[in-house]
Motif scaffolding. Sequence first.
Motif, short mmCIF file in Angstrom:
data_model
loop_
_atom_site.label_atom_id
_atom_site.label_comp_id
_atom_site.label_asym_id
_atom_site.label_seq_id
_atom_site.Cartn_x
_atom_site.Cartn_y
_atom_site.Cartn_z
N ASP A 1 0.82 -1.20 0.00
CA ASP A 1 0.00 0.00 0.00
C ASP A 1 0.86 1.27 0.00
OD1 ASP A 1 -2.62 -1.35 0.32
OD2 ASP A 1 -1.72 -2.03 2.19
N ILE A 2 1.86 1.27 0.87
CA ILE A 2 2.66 2.48 1.02
C ILE A 2 4.15 2.12 1.08
CG2 ILE A 2 3.16 4.49 2.51
CD1 ILE A 2 0.33 4.38 3.51
N ALA A 3 4.96 2.84 0.29
CA ALA A 3 6.42 2.73 0.45
C ALA A 3 6.94 4.09 0.88
CB ALA A 3 7.08 2.30 -0.84
N GLU B 1 1.19 1.51 -3.86
CA GLU B 1 0.07 2.37 -4.22
C GLU B 1 0.45 3.84 -3.94
OE1 GLU B 1 -2.70 1.44 -5.63
OE2 GLU B 1 -3.78 3.35 -5.50
N TYR B 2 1.03 4.09 -2.77
CA TYR B 2 1.50 5.43 -2.42
C TYR B 2 3.00 5.40 -2.20
CZ TYR B 2 -3.39 6.54 -1.69
OH TYR B 2 -4.73 6.73 -1.88
N LEU B 3 3.68 6.43 -2.69
CA LEU B 3 5.14 6.50 -2.57
C LEU B 3 5.49 7.86 -1.96
CD1 LEU B 3 8.00 5.45 -3.24
CD2 LEU B 3 7.70 6.36 -5.56
N ILE B 4 6.07 7.83 -0.77
CA ILE B 4 6.39 9.10 -0.09
C ILE B 4 7.86 9.08 0.31
CG2 ILE B 4 5.85 10.57 1.92
CD1 ILE B 4 3.10 9.19 2.05
N PHE C 1 5.77 18.44 -1.95
CA PHE C 1 5.81 18.45 -3.41
C PHE C 1 5.07 17.22 -3.93
CE2 PHE C 1 9.48 20.64 -1.80
CZ PHE C 1 9.59 21.77 -2.58
N THR C 2 4.09 17.43 -4.77
CA THR C 2 3.35 16.31 -5.37
C THR C 2 2.52 16.84 -6.53
OG1 THR C 2 1.76 14.53 -4.95
CG2 THR C 2 1.40 16.58 -3.74
N HIS C 3 2.17 15.95 -7.45
CA HIS C 3 1.22 16.33 -8.50
C HIS C 3 -0.18 15.85 -8.14
CE1 HIS C 3 4.19 17.97 -11.15
NE2 HIS C 3 4.92 16.88 -11.05
N ASN C 4 -0.30 15.18 -6.99
CA ASN C 4 -1.58 14.59 -6.62
C ASN C 4 -2.26 15.46 -5.55
OD1 ASN C 4 -3.56 13.07 -5.29
ND2 ASN C 4 -2.59 11.15 -5.93
N LYS D 1 1.86 8.01 -9.89
CA LYS D 1 0.71 8.92 -9.73
C LYS D 1 0.55 9.41 -8.29
CE LYS D 1 -0.89 9.10 -13.91
NZ LYS D 1 0.49 9.03 -14.40
N ASN D 2 0.95 8.57 -7.34
CA ASN D 2 0.74 8.93 -5.93
C ASN D 2 2.07 9.13 -5.20
OD1 ASN D 2 -1.99 8.55 -6.43
ND2 ASN D 2 -1.90 6.40 -5.79
N TRP D 3 2.94 9.91 -5.84
CA TRP D 3 4.24 10.18 -5.21
C TRP D 3 4.20 11.54 -4.51
CZ3 TRP D 3 7.62 14.16 -7.32
CH2 TRP D 3 8.80 14.33 -6.58
N MET D 4 4.84 11.60 -3.36
CA MET D 4 4.97 12.88 -2.64
C MET D 4 6.36 12.97 -2.04
SD MET D 4 2.88 14.28 0.67
CE MET D 4 1.42 14.74 -0.23
#
Length: 470
Positions: free
Chosen positions: A229-231, A338-341, A362-365, A429-432
Amino acid sequence: MIYKHTKTLDTSKDFILPCKKNDVDGIKHLLTIENPDFDGSFSTYQLLYGKNGNRIYLLGLGEEKEASKLEETFRKLAFETQKYWNKTIQVYAEDLSEEHIKKSVIGLEMAQYQIGEFKSKKEKEDKKTVSFSSPKSINKVLEEGLYTGETINKIKALVDAPPNIKTPEYLGDWAKKSASEANYKCTVLKHAELKKQGFEAVLSVGKGSVNKPVVIITEYTPKKTKKVDIALVGKGITFDSGGLSIKPSTNLHYMKSDMGGAAVVLGVVELVAKLKLDINIVGIVCSAENAVDAESYRPGDVINSYSGKTIEIIDTDAEGRLVLADGLSYAVKHIKPEYLIDLATLTGSVVRTLGYEAAGMFTHNQDMASTMSNIGYKVHERVWQLPMFEEYKSDLHSDIADLRNFSGKPLTGATNAAQFLESFTEDHKNWMHLDIAGVSFGSSPYAKMKSASGYGIQLITEFVKEKASK
Ligand code: BES
Ligand code: ZN
Ligand code: ZN
């Protein structure tokens, strides 16, 4: 500290009596005098004595808008007065919400942090018991507060630790110990393995140090599905001298804190595992020491990276983005979350922009941005979104390599760093990216020199909780 629940308050023994701003009337039935010279302002307290000579600490909770930082008021009270407490102290918690109780425990636990770990004579305090009186059942929140406070203290100890002790390998050992205690998986990739797998950017940054780089992969995956789900990816520079583009010596010792992002990643995975959240989470820490040596990488070098993209080094002090590039590439290639932070003490530029009050986001999402921003206000670990306009991207152009690590201009430094990282995310798509350079380490009332803040643990854990199955 030990945190317990009792149904009723024993008014003949010591207790802490929280009070909202201008609400002394609300606690009148527990006071021993008519007018206690106290108005409930945030982070103020007043000691009264009860009929038995017992202590009653009136504790100011302030206004509702200050509830997001409620731990601070409990932390200050405990920090300044706990040496006078008996073995057990009570907290009158009948009027506190669950969120307030959790924050109270976090604050009390934060006051247990011993910054003088390396003094030859240590202060030893007996473990005391704090007993929260409430008619509701609150054991779960007490436990959550305790685990959160413990993890915050552990990552503060890591960030405050001296760089001769806190080597990349030391971070790897820390993670392995945490993993075996909290029941999750940990793999530490050492030098030979990094070479074999092609972590070229991490290796380049670490070339000048005898303390060889490592990449730490922690995995807490309790769900049936393999999908992550999250990295989380963290910058783990155990000391940033700047390398051959050496930094000035003023405050250079504080560059031991350049692994603040790594500490958050290690801490969050540990805490999520201890809380047994129903979510698959992976933490990746890229750790190296940026040192000065004949072997150091140089300005002018062209280096390779895990992704295969070549990078022209303009400034060896822009090393964080290099190690993170490999961590992000690894995450998109192998973890596919799914999410990359990513979290990093990445730029002086973000400190000049936002000071010590918020991390650069910083993110495009925009959905992710607004979720993170709301959580930031809720837990008082705020974030502020900064731009990633296409036009800035030309700053990363290199004539001889795929991109360069610094524009050479004193402008938009935090954005340039973020856009450099973006080149290694495969447009996830879900990078921050969170630049925590201004918030992870700084001044506080609890130490004379700058020290770790613990920023990020509550922010990211709450984000993870929001994404976990209920
Ligand atoms: N570790 C620093 C950033 C930093 C600065 C963290 C202050 C905490 C407090 C980072 O590696 C760095 O040196 N960044 C340079 C980049 C520049 C050379 C492109 C900076 O921001 O000045
Ligand atoms: Zn640097
Ligand atoms: Zn750095």
